[in-house]
Scaffold this active site. Structure first.
Site: not given
Length: 138
Positions: A49, A52, A97, A100, A122
């Site tokens: 991510c 984070c 995510c 976060c 995607c």
């Protein structure tokens, strides 16, 4: 909706910058083919991510979908949360995510790709960073 890592929108704006903030916090999207990871296919490593640094996808799950965005057929267990998305008059599944809550993209199923899950995650390149080796420092 609560996530393990929570910050104020002002903190996210400062940390992410305008484009990543637009995509990850305001559910934006990149133009097709514009993302830096669209045409990169590393054989090993992980995608994390961008907000984070949580581990999200193994490089080995990335595939060419010809859709204009990076595509993965599976995430690491428990790392991507699926949220029903009925915006713009469409029924989709948003990928965020799990740590976060940052918007990653959307998940589509049953499109006929020959992969183990019959899914296409995607994902916006701006929502990702690539690490050559798996790390535990997330």
């Amino acid at each position: 909706m609560g996530f393990p890592l929570e910050k104020s929108e002002d903190e996210w704006k400062k940390e992410l910058g305008p484009e990543k903030y637009r995509i990850m916090r305001q559910k934006g999207t990149e133009h097709p083919g514009a993302g830096r990871f669209t045409h990169q296919f590393p054989k090993q490593g992980v995608f994390v991510c961008a907000a984070c640094k949580e581990l999200l996808y193994k490089a080995s799950t990335k595939f060419e979908s010809h859709c204009g965005w990076p595509a993965f057929f599976d995430n690491l267990p428990g790392k991507v949360k699926r949220i029903e998305d009925n915006s713009y008059g469409m029924h989709r599944v948003e990928a965020v995510c799990a740590n976060c809550g940052g918007h990653l993209g959307h998940i589509f199923k049953g499109e006929g790709y020959s992969n183990p899950t019959d899914e296409r995650h995607c994902i916006n390149s701006a929502s990702l960073e690539f690490h050559n080796e798996a790390t535990n420092d997330n």
